[in-house]
Design an enzyme around this catalytic site. Structure first.
Site, PDB file in Angstrom:
ATOM      1  N   HIS A  11       4.210   0.896   4.301  1.00  0.00           N
ATOM      2  CA  HIS A  11       2.819   0.668   3.834  1.00  0.00           C
ATOM      3  C   HIS A  11       1.807   1.029   4.930  1.00  0.00           C
ATOM      4  O   HIS A  11       0.607   1.078   4.647  1.00  0.00           O
ATOM      5  CB  HIS A  11       2.619  -0.768   3.324  1.00  0.00           C
ATOM      6  CG  HIS A  11       2.489  -1.823   4.385  1.00  0.00           C
ATOM      7  ND1 HIS A  11       1.872  -3.034   4.155  1.00  0.00           N
ATOM      8  CD2 HIS A  11       2.936  -1.880   5.662  1.00  0.00           C
ATOM      9  CE1 HIS A  11       1.911  -3.779   5.248  1.00  0.00           C
ATOM     10  NE2 HIS A  11       2.551  -3.102   6.173  1.00  0.00           N
ATOM     11  N   HIS A  41       0.803  -1.229   0.000  1.00  0.00           N
ATOM     12  CA  HIS A  41       0.000   0.000   0.000  1.00  0.00           C
ATOM     13  C   HIS A  41       0.836   1.280   0.000  1.00  0.00           C
ATOM     14  O   HIS A  41       0.293   2.372  -0.194  1.00  0.00           O
ATOM     15  CB  HIS A  41      -0.995  -0.016   1.172  1.00  0.00           C
ATOM     16  CG  HIS A  41      -2.306   0.627   0.861  1.00  0.00           C
ATOM     17  ND1 HIS A  41      -3.444   0.436   1.602  1.00  0.00           N
ATOM     18  CD2 HIS A  41      -2.665   1.497  -0.143  1.00  0.00           C
ATOM     19  CE1 HIS A  41      -4.438   1.154   1.087  1.00  0.00           C
ATOM     20  NE2 HIS A  41      -3.996   1.801   0.026  1.00  0.00           N
TER      21      HIS A  41
END
Ligand SMILES: NC(=[NH2+])NCCC[C@H](N)C(=O)O
Ligand SMILES: [Mn+2]
Ligand SMILES: [Mn+2]
Length: 352
Positions: free
Chosen positions: A185, A143
């Site tokens: 992330h 992410h």
């Protein structure tokens, strides 16, 4: 009933993505209305925002579901822009391998420079896709790639403005100092918030520049939020709906409230950042930081289908599919869930 509600919602909101005004729910109607929808597919096989090997295989696993053909079969004009490759060829190495220097950032961020320089390139590529007049779908990767995708989306827009719907078990709002792991992330959202960005070290040229006021971000699916993140959410008043809210209100109401709050528009398009771990691990087992008690695939689809129906979606991230985790069946199941979510966001689903 569900379809009727979807269509009436569509009628009330301007839909920038669909050329046709048809609200027919027949597959033929869908096929016709998808004509004119232009999509660019980007792979972001990046894994240095976390420690588990295999998340860089996410883009390929999702492509292997046949998603591009499925979209084309529905009349969507899809262009595959390929992958934004990480610089070095050792991307498949475990990121905490003894021989692999961590290159910590000033506040203990792991692989600080690698994460930011990769995202700077990704940001330009996202800009390129958007300037081609296509809705940009980026498949990760971990992410941390949302540092680049949201930056690219916001900074391509003339007013440098977007609104972000973040669908995730996690808030990804840590800074180096609040992070329990040092994994980047767990930090991407914080880089974009004007009020938080001063807590973050940047590259020398200032990348990434923040673009979001706290009112331009909303969360759905939270259930594993760190102490520092909770404090930011509360202090800054960021709209967030956790699993208990989903239980109490139902997903349709939760998404409706988020979309009303964000009010995406032509000048302030919607960016959906969907972490597959928002779904329950029973639905999406092959992911690096699974948290039980998550969304069903149906609930995830309600989120993206309502976002689709509301219109003005400019970009979508689908991240954290790690086909190395679990059995091959788990990996295929997870990739298929990712496909369903992307299809739901782009064409309102195809198999209902
Ligand atoms: N994108 C994700 N899966 N993030 C998980 C973050 C977990 C934890 N909050 C951390 O900061 O380390
Ligand atoms: Mn997550
Ligand atoms: Mn996440």
């Amino acid at each position: 009933m569900a379809v009727r509600a979807l269509c009436s919602r569509q009628a009330f909101r301007l839909c920038s993505v669909l050329a046709s005004t048809s609200s027919s729910s027949s597959s033929l109607g869908r096929q016709q209305s998808n004509r004119g929808l232009r999509v660019g597919f980007l792979g972001a096989p990046f894994n240095k925002g976390q420690r588990r090997v295999g998340v860089s295989e996410g883009p390929q696993a999702v492509k292997d579901t046949g998603i591009i053909t499925s979209l084309q079969d529905l009349g969507v004009d899809v262009k595959d822009y390929g992958d934004v490759e990480p610089d070095n060829n050792n991307n498949n190495k475990p990121t905490d391998d003894a021989g692999d220097s961590l290159h910590l950032g000033p506040n203990g961020e792991r692989h600080f420079e690698a994460v930011l320089t990769y995202n700077q390139r990704l940001s330009s590529k996202v800009g390129e896709v958007l300037k081609d007049g296509r809705l940009c779908v980026t498949v990760g990767g971990d992410h941390s790639i949302a540092i680049g995708t949201i930056h690219g989306h916001a900074h391509t827009n003339p007013e440098h403005q977007v609104v972000v719907l973040w669908v995730d078990a996690h808030a990804d709002l840590n800074s180096g100092t609040t992070s329990p792991s040092g994994n980047m992330h767990g930090m991407p959202a914080a880089f974009h918030i004007t009020n938080l960005s001063s807590r973050h070290a940047k590259l020398q040229d200032g990348f990434p520049q923040p673009s979001l006021a706290t009112i331009h971000l909303a969360y759905i699916g939270l259930r594993d939020v760190d102490k520092g993140e909770r404090a930011f959410l509360d202090q800054l008043g960021i709209v967030n709906y956790g699993m208990r809210d989903v239980d109490r209100l139902g997903m349709r109401e939760v998404v409706a409230r988020c979309l009303d709050h964000l009010s995406p528009s032509t000048t302030r398009p919607l960016h959906v950042s969907f972490d597959i771990d928002a779904l329950d691990p029973l639905e999406a087992p092959s992911t690096g930081t699974p948290v039980r008690g998550g969304l069903t695939l149906r609930e995830g689809l309600v989120v993206v289908q309502e976002a689709w129906a509301g219109g003005h979606m400019g970009a979508l991230d689908l991240v954290e599919v790690n086909p190395h985790l679990g059995t091959p069946t788990d990996a295929a199941y997870t990739a298929h869930a990712a496909k369903e979510i992307i299809m739901g966001a782009l064409v309102g689903g195809y198999s209902q």
